[in-house]
Design an enzyme around this catalytic site. Structure first.
Site, mmCIF file in Angstrom:
data_model
loop_
_atom_site.group_PDB
_atom_site.id
_atom_site.type_symbol
_atom_site.label_atom_id
_atom_site.label_comp_id
_atom_site.label_asym_id
_atom_site.label_seq_id
_atom_site.Cartn_x
_atom_site.Cartn_y
_atom_site.Cartn_z
ATOM 1 N N HIS A 1 20.021 -31.740 97.292
ATOM 2 C CA HIS A 1 18.766 -31.740 96.672
ATOM 3 C C HIS A 1 19.069 -32.252 95.097
ATOM 4 O O HIS A 1 18.233 -33.222 94.765
ATOM 5 C CB HIS A 1 18.150 -30.146 96.459
ATOM 6 C CG HIS A 1 16.910 -29.894 95.876
ATOM 7 N ND1 HIS A 1 15.779 -30.712 96.240
ATOM 8 C CD2 HIS A 1 16.653 -29.438 94.724
ATOM 9 C CE1 HIS A 1 14.794 -30.320 95.442
ATOM 10 N NE2 HIS A 1 15.183 -29.816 94.439
ATOM 11 N N ASP B 1 10.851 -26.519 87.442
ATOM 12 C CA ASP B 1 10.151 -25.530 87.816
ATOM 13 C C ASP B 1 11.235 -24.208 88.235
ATOM 14 O O ASP B 1 10.582 -23.310 88.672
ATOM 15 C CB ASP B 1 9.398 -25.679 89.211
ATOM 16 C CG ASP B 1 10.074 -26.115 90.335
ATOM 17 O OD1 ASP B 1 11.155 -27.019 90.003
ATOM 18 O OD2 ASP B 1 10.120 -25.721 91.315
ATOM 19 N N HIS C 1 19.743 -24.828 89.888
ATOM 20 C CA HIS C 1 19.718 -26.394 89.457
ATOM 21 C C HIS C 1 18.666 -26.727 88.462
ATOM 22 O O HIS C 1 17.933 -25.871 87.900
ATOM 23 C CB HIS C 1 19.447 -27.509 90.850
ATOM 24 C CG HIS C 1 18.241 -27.082 91.358
ATOM 25 N ND1 HIS C 1 17.502 -26.125 91.974
ATOM 26 C CD2 HIS C 1 17.095 -28.026 91.376
ATOM 27 C CE1 HIS C 1 16.348 -25.989 92.214
ATOM 28 N NE2 HIS C 1 15.734 -27.444 92.166
ATOM 29 N N ASP D 1 16.595 -24.532 96.031
ATOM 30 C CA ASP D 1 15.757 -25.414 96.758
ATOM 31 C C ASP D 1 16.856 -26.271 97.886
ATOM 32 O O ASP D 1 16.543 -27.402 98.268
ATOM 33 C CB ASP D 1 15.317 -26.761 95.846
ATOM 34 C CG ASP D 1 13.910 -26.099 95.151
ATOM 35 O OD1 ASP D 1 13.773 -24.910 95.372
ATOM 36 O OD2 ASP D 1 13.584 -26.814 94.255
ATOM 37 N N HIS E 1 15.936 -28.611 87.919
ATOM 38 C CA HIS E 1 14.542 -28.836 88.000
ATOM 39 C C HIS E 1 13.668 -28.043 87.093
ATOM 40 O O HIS E 1 13.794 -26.582 87.143
ATOM 41 C CB HIS E 1 14.071 -28.909 89.207
ATOM 42 C CG HIS E 1 14.333 -30.034 90.084
ATOM 43 N ND1 HIS E 1 14.374 -30.095 91.431
ATOM 44 C CD2 HIS E 1 14.852 -31.411 89.848
ATOM 45 C CE1 HIS E 1 14.737 -31.236 91.858
ATOM 46 N NE2 HIS E 1 15.238 -32.160 90.620
ATOM 47 N N HIS F 1 10.786 -21.516 97.117
ATOM 48 C CA HIS F 1 9.732 -21.691 97.420
ATOM 49 C C HIS F 1 9.089 -21.145 98.856
ATOM 50 O O HIS F 1 9.556 -21.268 99.836
ATOM 51 C CB HIS F 1 9.394 -23.429 97.706
ATOM 52 C CG HIS F 1 9.638 -24.384 96.333
ATOM 53 N ND1 HIS F 1 8.611 -24.216 95.362
ATOM 54 C CD2 HIS F 1 10.694 -24.578 95.915
ATOM 55 C CE1 HIS F 1 9.202 -24.853 94.304
ATOM 56 N NE2 HIS F 1 10.468 -24.852 94.383
#
Ligand SMILES: [Zn+2]
Ligand SMILES: [Zn+2]
Length: 256
Positions: free
Chosen positions: A108, A56, A52, A130, A54, A168
């Protein structure tokens, strides 16, 4: 084939698969840990998988592509640094001699995808970004509880021995919340002790497995009466599976 989590930022893992010569990485938010591993292990980066948009998860993509010529795959419905091969639900790709299937998992983010390999040396493997964490799930930034429920249902239906590679290291904080939801879940108590020991030794708690998550993750257990009751104690309006999941997610956002 070796599967290793490269720590990045405060709590990200950049998953790397390598065969001693070629490597694949997932969601390289930072190029430096990847360059370090490539050099240390004498590997050529061949493939980058992105789940995705994002920062990070994509921050290191351009640098790595430019330096190594690696082929980048990512979700068709999100803005990912180009050039890349854009993937939709059900797409089949080949990387490192392995077959991966793309699973749409919105919630998400709106276009989030996961990568499932049915057979890595006899065991399935999932890179889920995520969407699913050990003991938890991603925040609903762009999707609805119903979308996340559907996405998690799809992942929960994968074989129990599927290794689950999340991005994560949120496990201990997720398990603290999970114990508040299901104080009588003995598997949860046992798993928490295992994870605390790993973290005390600076070891990752991941990968998890689908079978384990089905026993301990409240977001995969919204249909268990104890979980639904706990969600309703937080939000009396939680009436169906999706609103139970929405209530759990909201409760987790506020949980300390
Ligand atoms: Zn994210
Ligand atoms: Zn992330």
């Amino acid at each position: 084939m070796d599967l290793i989590p490269l720590p990045a930022f405060a709590d990200n893992y950049i998953w790397m698969l390598h065969d001693g010569q070629r490597a694949l990485v997932v969601d390289p938010g930072d190029a430096e840990p990847v360059f370090g591993a490539l050099q240390r292990l004498g590997l050529q980066l061949q493939t980058i998988l992105v789940t995705h948009h994002h920062a990070d998860h994509v921050g290191g993509v351009d640098k790595l592509r430019n330096a190594t010529g690696a082929h980048v795959f990512g979700p068709a419905r999100e803005r990912i640094p180009e050039p890349l091969e854009k993937l939709n639900d059900g797409a089949q790709i080949e990387a490192m001699g392995l077959a991966f299937e793309v699973i749409d998992v919105p919630g998400h983010t709106a276009g989030h995808i996961a990568y499932y390999c049915a057979d890595l040396e006899g065991r399935p493997l999932l890179f889920c970004g995520d969407t699913l964490f050990s003991g938890g799930c991603g925040r609903l930034f762009e999707g609805t509880p119903a979308q996340m429920l559907h996405s998690l249902d799809r992942l929960a239906a994968l074989p129990g021995d599927t290794r689950v590679c999340c991005t994560h290291e949120y496990t201990l904080s997720n398990l603290k919340f999970a114990r508040a939801v299901e104080p009588r879940n003995a598997d949860l108590v046992h798993y928490t002790a295992q994870c605390e020991e790993k973290r005390a030794q600076h070891q990752p708690t991941l990968p998890s497995s689908i079978a384990l998550e089905l026993r301990i993750n409240p977001f995969l257990r919204t249909r268990q009466p104890e979980v639904a009751d706990a969600a309703r104690a937080f939000d009396a309006k939680a009436h169906d599976d999706a609103s139970v999941l929405g209530a759990l997610r909201e409760w987790k956002n506020q949980f300390k």
